[in-house]
Scaffold this motif. Structure first.
Motif, PDB file in Angstrom:
ATOM      1  N   SER A  70       0.860  -1.184   0.000  1.00  0.00           N
ATOM      2  CA  SER A  70       0.000   0.000   0.000  1.00  0.00           C
ATOM      3  C   SER A  70       0.895   1.232   0.000  1.00  0.00           C
ATOM      4  O   SER A  70       1.932   1.268   0.658  1.00  0.00           O
ATOM      5  CB  SER A  70      -0.939   0.005   1.200  1.00  0.00           C
ATOM      6  N   LEU A  71       0.485   2.220  -0.756  1.00  0.00           N
ATOM      7  CA  LEU A  71       1.251   3.454  -0.914  1.00  0.00           C
ATOM      8  C   LEU A  71       0.752   4.498   0.066  1.00  0.00           C
ATOM      9  O   LEU A  71      -0.449   4.754   0.161  1.00  0.00           O
ATOM     10  CB  LEU A  71       1.114   3.985  -2.342  1.00  0.00           C
ATOM     11  N   GLY A  72       1.693   5.093   0.791  1.00  0.00           N
ATOM     12  CA  GLY A  72       1.380   6.233   1.650  1.00  0.00           C
ATOM     13  C   GLY A  72       1.713   7.510   0.886  1.00  0.00           C
ATOM     14  O   GLY A  72       1.520   7.587  -0.325  1.00  0.00           O
ATOM     15  N   ASP A  73       2.261   8.494   1.561  1.00  0.00           N
ATOM     16  CA  ASP A  73       2.681   9.702   0.866  1.00  0.00           C
ATOM     17  C   ASP A  73       4.068   9.482   0.254  1.00  0.00           C
ATOM     18  O   ASP A  73       4.723   8.474   0.503  1.00  0.00           O
ATOM     19  CB  ASP A  73       2.644  10.924   1.782  1.00  0.00           C
ATOM     20  N   ILE A  74       4.489  10.424  -0.571  1.00  0.00           N
ATOM     21  CA  ILE A  74       5.767  10.347  -1.273  1.00  0.00           C
ATOM     22  C   ILE A  74       6.595  11.550  -0.833  1.00  0.00           C
ATOM     23  O   ILE A  74       6.173  12.696  -1.008  1.00  0.00           O
ATOM     24  CB  ILE A  74       5.568  10.359  -2.806  1.00  0.00           C
ATOM     25  N   ASP A  75       7.752  11.285  -0.221  1.00  0.00           N
ATOM     26  CA  ASP A  75       8.638  12.359   0.230  1.00  0.00           C
ATOM     27  C   ASP A  75       9.554  12.793  -0.908  1.00  0.00           C
ATOM     28  O   ASP A  75      10.210  11.946  -1.522  1.00  0.00           O
ATOM     29  CB  ASP A  75       9.511  11.892   1.402  1.00  0.00           C
ATOM     30  N   VAL A  76       9.596  14.093  -1.166  1.00  0.00           N
ATOM     31  CA  VAL A  76      10.496  14.645  -2.179  1.00  0.00           C
ATOM     32  C   VAL A  76      11.321  15.746  -1.524  1.00  0.00           C
ATOM     33  O   VAL A  76      10.770  16.669  -0.927  1.00  0.00           O
ATOM     34  CB  VAL A  76       9.717  15.203  -3.392  1.00  0.00           C
ATOM     35  N   ASN A  77      12.629  15.616  -1.619  1.00  0.00           N
ATOM     36  CA  ASN A  77      13.549  16.659  -1.162  1.00  0.00           C
ATOM     37  C   ASN A  77      14.199  17.248  -2.387  1.00  0.00           C
ATOM     38  O   ASN A  77      14.800  16.529  -3.187  1.00  0.00           O
ATOM     39  CB  ASN A  77      14.597  16.077  -0.206  1.00  0.00           C
ATOM     40  N   MET A  78      14.076  18.541  -2.535  1.00  0.00           N
ATOM     41  CA  MET A  78      14.506  19.261  -3.731  1.00  0.00           C
ATOM     42  C   MET A  78      15.441  20.371  -3.295  1.00  0.00           C
ATOM     43  O   MET A  78      15.130  21.121  -2.372  1.00  0.00           O
ATOM     44  CB  MET A  78      13.244  19.821  -4.398  1.00  0.00           C
ATOM     45  N   GLU A  79      16.591  20.479  -3.954  1.00  0.00           N
ATOM     46  CA  GLU A  79      17.540  21.535  -3.629  1.00  0.00           C
ATOM     47  C   GLU A  79      17.806  22.360  -4.886  1.00  0.00           C
ATOM     48  O   GLU A  79      18.099  21.814  -5.939  1.00  0.00           O
ATOM     49  CB  GLU A  79      18.845  20.933  -3.110  1.00  0.00           C
ATOM     50  N   VAL A  80      17.678  23.673  -4.742  1.00  0.00           N
ATOM     51  CA  VAL A  80      17.915  24.597  -5.855  1.00  0.00           C
ATOM     52  C   VAL A  80      18.876  25.694  -5.414  1.00  0.00           C
ATOM     53  O   VAL A  80      19.029  25.950  -4.218  1.00  0.00           O
ATOM     54  CB  VAL A  80      16.601  25.244  -6.357  1.00  0.00           C
ATOM     55  N   ALA A  81      19.496  26.322  -6.390  1.00  0.00           N
ATOM     56  CA  ALA A  81      20.411  27.418  -6.081  1.00  0.00           C
ATOM     57  C   ALA A  81      19.692  28.499  -5.277  1.00  0.00           C
ATOM     58  O   ALA A  81      20.230  29.020  -4.304  1.00  0.00           O
ATOM     59  CB  ALA A  81      21.006  27.995  -7.364  1.00  0.00           C
ATOM     60  N   ASP A  82      18.454  28.816  -5.662  1.00  0.00           N
ATOM     61  CA  ASP A  82      17.656  29.816  -4.954  1.00  0.00           C
ATOM     62  C   ASP A  82      16.199  29.601  -5.322  1.00  0.00           C
ATOM     63  O   ASP A  82      15.883  29.178  -6.436  1.00  0.00           O
ATOM     64  CB  ASP A  82      18.090  31.233  -5.350  1.00  0.00           C
TER      65      ASP A  82
END
Length: 191
Positions: free
Chosen positions: A61-73
């Motif tokens: 079963s699928l829960g939420d999906i964690d996304v970590n995103m890094e940008v210059a600004d």
């Protein structure tokens, strides 16, 4: 020979304005320059059903999906859209009254055999943007913006991600970032 993915660019965000059983609507995607890295972790739970003296079936079963995103600004104008900040006389204010927008995230990664693999994550919310800075100590150390987002499936069609690779008949490089790809016919040109 197998394929290897490397590199990352072309972050785009699009605000989700409607998601119900009748349809989905997004604002046009906007580029977020300066892609540094991204990680995606779907949270799943597995349960094993036993029969005939052994493992017989596995249910995921699928829960939420964690996304970590890094940008210059993350530009202030984009922060205003994502977090619902108010602006007065050119000054942006964060408040406990702010409403965080639902959004879609896209990017692409290079494929070692040529071309790119493209992604859209279809419905998520950003957590508040942490601030971290340090003084320059002889060498300049860049300070990046690190966003943590939680994604979930759309109500409309239960999809949470779309992905595709370059193919001569698709011309993805020209189409992928023009609108959110939440169903296949989004990439089909209208006559």
């Amino acid at each position: 020979m197998g394929k290897v993915l490397h590199g990352l660019d072309m972050f785009h965000l699009a605000l989700l304005t409607k998601d119900d059983h009748e349809g989905v609507t997004y604002e046009p995607p906007e580029p977020v320059p300066g892609a540094v890295n991204v990680s995606v972790t779907p949270n799943t739970e597995s349960n094993t059903f036993f029969a005939d003296n052994g493992a017989y079936e596995i249910f995921n079963s699928l829960g939420d999906i964690d996304v970590n995103m890094e940008v210059a600004d993350l530009p202030l104008e984009m922060q205003k859209k994502i977090y619902g900040h108010q602006e007065e006389e050119g000054v942006q204010f964060a408040s406990i009254e702010d409403t965080v927008a639902e959004l879609a995230l896209s990017f692409r990664a290079k494929v070692s055999t040529g071309g790119y693999r493209y992604y859209w994550f279809l419905k998520g919310k950003a957590q508040l943007l942490p601030n971290e800075y340090q003084t320059d100590e002889g060498n300049v150390t860049p300070q990046t913006a690190k966003l943590t987002l939680k994604f979930m499936p759309l109500q409309y069609n239960k999809r949470w991600k779309s992905q595709a690779e370059d193919k001569p008949d698709l011309n993805l490089g020209e189409k992928w970032f023009k609108e959110v790809v939440y169903k296949g016919d989004v990439l089909t040109p209208t006559p």
